[in-house]
Design a protein around this motif. Structure first.
Motif, short mmCIF file in Angstrom:
data_model
loop_
_atom_site.label_atom_id
_atom_site.label_comp_id
_atom_site.label_asym_id
_atom_site.label_seq_id
_atom_site.Cartn_x
_atom_site.Cartn_y
_atom_site.Cartn_z
N GLY A 1 -3.91 7.26 3.77
CA GLY A 1 -3.07 7.30 4.96
C GLY A 1 -2.01 8.38 4.87
N ILE A 2 -1.62 8.91 6.03
CA ILE A 2 -0.63 9.98 6.10
C ILE A 2 0.37 9.64 7.20
CG2 ILE A 2 -0.30 12.49 6.33
CD1 ILE A 2 -3.37 12.78 6.04
N ILE A 3 1.65 9.90 6.91
CA ILE A 3 2.69 9.74 7.95
C ILE A 3 3.42 11.07 8.06
CG2 ILE A 3 4.74 8.46 8.65
CD1 ILE A 3 3.82 6.19 6.75
N THR A 4 3.35 11.71 9.22
CA THR A 4 4.06 12.98 9.40
C THR A 4 5.35 12.72 10.15
OG1 THR A 4 3.07 13.54 11.51
CG2 THR A 4 1.86 14.21 9.56
N VAL A 5 6.45 13.17 9.58
CA VAL A 5 7.77 12.79 10.09
C VAL A 5 8.34 13.91 10.98
CG1 VAL A 5 10.05 11.96 9.45
CG2 VAL A 5 8.10 11.47 7.97
N LEU B 1 -5.70 3.78 9.43
CA LEU B 1 -4.33 4.28 9.65
C LEU B 1 -3.34 3.44 8.86
CD1 LEU B 1 -3.65 4.89 13.44
CD2 LEU B 1 -4.19 6.57 11.68
N PRO B 2 -2.28 4.06 8.31
CA PRO B 2 -1.24 3.26 7.67
C PRO B 2 -0.61 2.30 8.69
CG PRO B 2 -0.79 5.63 7.47
CD PRO B 2 -1.98 5.49 8.33
N ARG B 3 -0.24 1.12 8.21
CA ARG B 3 0.36 0.12 9.09
C ARG B 3 1.83 0.02 8.75
NH1 ARG B 3 -3.76 -4.41 9.47
NH2 ARG B 3 -5.64 -3.30 10.08
N GLY C 1 0.84 -1.20 0.00
CA GLY C 1 0.00 0.00 0.00
C GLY C 1 0.87 1.25 0.00
N THR C 2 0.23 2.41 -0.15
CA THR C 2 1.00 3.65 -0.12
C THR C 2 0.43 4.59 0.94
OG1 THR C 2 -0.41 4.69 -1.78
CG2 THR C 2 1.57 3.56 -2.58
N ALA C 3 1.24 5.57 1.30
CA ALA C 3 0.79 6.61 2.23
C ALA C 3 1.46 7.91 1.83
CB ALA C 3 1.15 6.24 3.66
N TRP C 4 0.86 9.03 2.24
CA TRP C 4 1.51 10.33 2.06
C TRP C 4 2.57 10.48 3.15
CZ3 TRP C 4 0.85 13.11 -2.15
CH2 TRP C 4 -0.30 12.89 -2.93
N LEU C 5 3.74 10.95 2.76
CA LEU C 5 4.80 11.20 3.73
C LEU C 5 4.99 12.71 3.84
CD1 LEU C 5 6.89 9.33 5.33
CD2 LEU C 5 8.57 10.27 3.74
N VAL C 6 4.79 13.24 5.04
CA VAL C 6 4.87 14.68 5.24
C VAL C 6 6.19 14.99 5.93
CG1 VAL C 6 3.73 16.66 6.29
CG2 VAL C 6 2.37 14.73 5.50
N THR C 7 7.11 15.63 5.19
CA THR C 7 8.44 15.88 5.76
C THR C 7 8.67 17.35 6.10
OG1 THR C 7 9.22 15.96 3.49
CG2 THR C 7 9.64 13.92 4.71
N HIS D 1 10.24 8.91 16.59
CA HIS D 1 11.00 8.46 15.44
C HIS D 1 10.12 7.78 14.41
CE1 HIS D 1 13.99 5.10 14.13
NE2 HIS D 1 14.19 6.15 13.38
N GLY D 2 10.26 8.18 13.14
CA GLY D 2 9.61 7.43 12.06
C GLY D 2 8.24 7.94 11.67
N GLY D 3 7.68 8.84 12.46
CA GLY D 3 6.44 9.47 12.02
C GLY D 3 5.20 9.13 12.82
N LEU D 4 4.26 10.06 12.78
CA LEU D 4 2.96 9.87 13.42
C LEU D 4 1.97 9.52 12.32
CD1 LEU D 4 3.15 13.13 15.58
CD2 LEU D 4 3.67 10.80 16.32
#
Lengths: 64, 406
Positions: free
Chosen positions: B315-319, B69-71, B41-47, B292-295
Motif C-alpha cells: 500500500g502507498i499513501i501520497t501526502v 488499498l491501505p485502510r 499493517g504498514t504502508a509507504w508514505l510519500v511526502t 488532507h491526509g493523503g491519497l
C-alpha cells in the motif's frame, strides 16, 4: 518547437488551456485536448513547457 | 529493531493551517518512508513532491479497494469490506482503474472544460453578490460557512447538475457524513444509499422530462444503453458531494488565512489583475491543501520510486500537504505568497484521477475571495484561532464554522 499531444491519454483537466490558450483548446464533446498551433513562436516556449509540466496525464510532449 | 512510526494526520492546534507535525517529521526523514496503520499493517508514505507525482502517474499503481488499498480507519475498513461484499464500487469512477474509469469519466468531462466553466462565471458572480447582500443585511457576527462559503458552491453545482437547491440541507448533511473519516460504517453506508436513492429519483424525473443540465446528459447515455441507471446515479452522487464540500472549505480556510495576513489580503483586495487573482487562488490552494491526509494507492507490480523498490501488493499513501510544502519545488514553502503562482501544486492530485472539477473550483474561488474582500472591506475574524472548530477528521480539511464580523 515541436508539440506532440496524445489524445488517448488526455483526462480533460484543461490545465494546458489555462497555461497557453493560443496553443491548446479542448473538444466541446469531451474536453479532450486539441492542438490549435503546432508551431508556436519561440516566445511561447515557457508557457508551452508549463502546459506539458502541469498535464496530469503526461499527454503533452515538447521538443525544442 | 527500528520502530515504524504511526500514520498520524492530526494538525497542530497552534498551527492549524500547516501540515500535521507527524507528517513533517516523516518528510524530514525522506520522500519515501514507512508508516504503521491502525490495524498493525504498514504502508509507504510519500511526502516528497517529485515522488508524489511519480507514484500517481505510474501505470502499475491502482486505486481499486479490492486490490489492497491501505485502510485508514476501522470505520473505513468496514465500509470497504461491505462494498466488496456487495460488489459495489462505492463512490464510482474515483475508485476504479482504467479503462473503466476513463469510460465513465469521459461521459462528464464536457461539462468542466475551461470554456464551459468560464461561461458560468457571470452567474457565479451574481450568486456571490446576492449572498453578500444577505450577509450584510443580517446580524453580526455571522458564520461565514453557513452564509457564504457553503451556499455558493452548493448553488453552482446544483444548477450545473440539475439538482433542486431546495434539497440542500439533505444533500449537505449526507455529504458531511460521507466525508468524515470517523463516521460509523452503518451511518456512512446509509448516507451513501440515501444520496444514491435521491439521485436515482431525479434521474427518473429527467427520463420523463429532460432538462438542459448534466444529469439530463447522463440520462441520454442511459437511454442510449451506454450507462446503467445505477452508474448514472453514482456519478451524480460523486459530483454533488465533491462539488460543494471541497470548494466550501477552500473559501472558509482561504478567508481565514487572508484575515491573518493583512499584507497579502491587501494585495488581493487592491488588485483587479486577473493574473494576480488567479495566482492568489493557486497559492491558497497550495498553502492550505484541503485534500488532507493523503491519497491511497496500491502497487500492482514491483516499482522503483526514489531509488526504493515498492513491492507488488504494498500500500502507498501520497501526502498532498507535504508535497505542497516541498522546499525543492516551492522556496520558503511555509510562507503564504500570493504572487508566486505555484502551478505545480498537487492539491487536486495528479495522474489520471486528478480532480475533474478543478476548472470549476478555480473559477468559483477567483470570484469568491475578491467579492468578499471588496464588498466587505472591514471583514474581520470574530473569534480566536483556538476557538475555531477545524475538521481534523475529514478527508477534506476545513472548519465547521467561521464567525466573522465587519
Amino acid at each position: 518547437m515541436k508539440i506532440i499531444i496524445d489524445q488517448d491519454k488526455c483526462v480533460a483537466s484543461g490545465q494546458c488551456v489555462m497555461a497557453a490558450d493560443d496553443v491548446f483548446d479542448q473538444r466541446d464533446e469531451d474536453g479532450v485536448v486539441v492542438l490549435l498551433n503546432d508551431d508556436p513562436s519561440p516566445g511561447r516556449l515557457a508557457d508551452v513547457r508549463q502546459a506539458s509540466l502541469v498535464c496530469p496525464a503526461l499527454a503533452i510532449t515538447v521538443e525544442a | 529493531m527500528t520502530t515504524i512510526p504511526e500514520y498520524d494526520i492530526a494538525r497542530s492546534a497552534r498551527c492549524p493551517l500547516d501540515p500535521a507535525p507527524a507528517m513533517r517529521a516523516r518528510q524530514e526523514e525522506g520522500p519515501l518512508t514507512r508508516v504503521r496503520l491502525w490495524d498493525g499493517g504498514t504502508a509507504w508514505l510519500v511526502t516528497g513532491h517529485a515522488e508524489h507525482r511519480a507514484v500517481l502517474g505510474h501505470p502499475e499503481v491502482s486505486v481499486e479497494p479490492a486490490r489492497g488499498l491501505p485502510r485508514l480507519s476501522p470505520a473505513e475498513a468496514a465500509g470497504m469490506d461491505s462494498m466488496a461484499k456487495e460488489g459495489s464500487s462505492g463512490l464510482g469512477f474515483i475508485m476504479m482503474d482504467d479503462p473503466e474509469h476513463a469510460r465513465l469519466r469521459r461521459m462528464v468531462t464536457s461539462a468542466f472544460t475551461v470554456k464551459r466553466v468560464e461561461a458560468m462565471r457571470p452567474a457565479t458572480q451574481e450568486i456571490a453578490d446576492e449572498l453578500i447582500d444577505r450577509l450584510l443585511a443580517g446580524p453580526k457576527p455571522a458564520d461565514l460557512v453557513e452564509a457564504f462559503a457553503l451556499p455558493l458552491p452548493s448553488l453552482v453545482i446544483s444548477n450545473l447538475l440539475g439538482v433542486p437547491y431546495d434539497d440542500h440541507e439533505f444533500f449537505q448533511a449526507n455529504s458531511r457524513t460521507i466525508i468524515n473519516r470517523n463516521s460509523a460504517p452503518a451511518e456512512r453506508g446509509q448516507a451513501q444509499r440515501r444520496l444514491a436513492e435521491y439521485l436515482d429519483g431525479l434521474i427518473g424525473e429527467k427520463l420523463a422530462k429532460p432538462g438542459d443540465d448534466l444529469l439530463s446528459g447522463l440520462v441520454e447515455r442511459v437511454k442510449a444503453g451506454e450507462l446503467s441507471r445505477q452508474e448514472a446515479a453514482r456519478m451524480g452522487v460523486l459530483m454533488l458531494f465533491a462539488g460543494h464540500e471541497t470548494t466550501a472549505n477552500m473559501i472558509t480556510l482561504g478567508t481565514l488565512a487572508l484575515l491573518r495576513d493583512p499584507a497579502q489580503l491587501a494585495l488581493l483586495r487592491e488588485s483587479d489583475d486577473p493574473k494576480l487573482i488567479a495566482s492568489a487562488v493557486e497559492e491558497l490552494l497550495r498553502y492550505l491543501t484541503i485534500t488532507h491526509g493523503g491519497l491511497r494507492r496500491v502497487a500492482l507490480a514491483d516499482i522503483e520510486i526514489a531509488g526504493q523498490v515498492i513491492r507488488a501488493g504494498e500500500g502507498i499513501i501520497t501526502v498532498n500537504e507535504t508535497a505542497n510544502r516541498d522546499p525543492s519545488v516551492f522556496p520558503d514553502p511555509d510562507r503564504l505568497d500570493l504572487r508566486r503562482n505555484p502551478r505545480l501544486h498537487v492539491t487536486f492530485g495528479y495522474g489520471v484521477h486528478q480532480c475533474l472539477g478543478q476548472p470549476l473550483a478555480r473559477m468559483e474561488l477567483q470570484v469568491a475571495y475578491p467579492a468578499l474582500l471588496r464588498r466587505i472591506p472591514t471583514l474581520a475574524l470574530a473569534t480566536e484561532l483556538e476557538q475555531i472548530p477545524f475538521k481534523h477528521d475529514g478527508f477534506v480539511y476545513g472548519a465547521y464554522e467561521l464567525p466573522v464580523t465587519w
